[in-house]
Design a protein around this motif. Structure first.
Motif, PDB file in Angstrom:
ATOM      1  N   LYS A  65     -34.551 -16.750 -73.415  1.00  0.00           N
ATOM      2  CA  LYS A  65     -34.506 -18.186 -73.145  1.00  0.00           C
ATOM      3  C   LYS A  65     -34.356 -18.390 -71.647  1.00  0.00           C
ATOM      4  N   LYS A 106     -36.181 -23.143 -73.406  1.00  0.00           N
ATOM      5  CA  LYS A 106     -37.099 -22.685 -74.446  1.00  0.00           C
ATOM      6  C   LYS A 106     -37.151 -21.156 -74.481  1.00  0.00           C
ATOM      7  N   PRO A 107     -37.289 -20.586 -75.691  1.00  0.00           N
ATOM      8  CA  PRO A 107     -37.400 -19.124 -75.808  1.00  0.00           C
ATOM      9  C   PRO A 107     -38.856 -18.667 -75.703  1.00  0.00           C
ATOM     10  N   GLU A 110     -44.340 -19.142 -75.917  1.00  0.00           N
ATOM     11  CA  GLU A 110     -43.144 -19.614 -76.609  1.00  0.00           C
ATOM     12  C   GLU A 110     -43.058 -18.888 -77.944  1.00  0.00           C
TER      13      GLU A 110
END
Length: 135
Positions: free
Chosen positions: A41, A89-90, A108
């Motif tokens: 992340k 966001k990962p 993503e």
């Protein structure tokens, strides 16, 4: 009239010279060409003279030195093929020499199945399996 055509030609050639062009790599080629592969992340970013350095909090790890956080550099985006990672966001990140770009399979985690493929590819079970015929 000649000046207008010349201006259009110059502007078109300038625009084309700054485009980022990439081919698509298979997962196997991406694995071979990466020194680090991890899921993480984005926790911070910092603009530097020639790009952006992103700080990632590691969630899963497949290749390279395992750490809790990693810094990866990329370009600004556009013509230099930089990646626009979004904070919070990962992502699955493929890097080489602590750098990455848009031509890599970075994605993503919600938009790819690479995390499942990587878990399978790097699993101990697969590494220890023999694929020889038992005739």
């Amino acid at each position: 009239m000649k000046q207008i055509l010349l201006t259009i030609l110059i502007l078109t050639s300038i625009q084309n010279s700054y485009a980022c062009e990439c081919g698509s790599n298979s997962l196997r080629i991406e694995i071979e060409n990466s020194s680090e592969i991890f899921q993480a992340k984005v926790i911070e970013s910092e603009k530097v003279n020639d790009g952006v350095i992103f700080q990632f909090e590691i969630q899963d790890f497949w290749k390279g030195r395992k750490k809790n956080t990693k810094q990866i550099k990329t370009g600004f985006g556009g013509g230099d093929c930089g990646v626009n990672f979004e904070k919070g966001k990962p992502y699955i990140v493929y890097s080489n020499g602590k750098e990455t770009n848009r031509c890599r399979r970075n994605s993503e985690t919600t938009k790819t199945k690479d995390n499942y493929k990587l878990k399978y590819y790097f699993s101990d079970e697969l590494k220890n399996k023999s694929f020889k015929s038992s005739n």
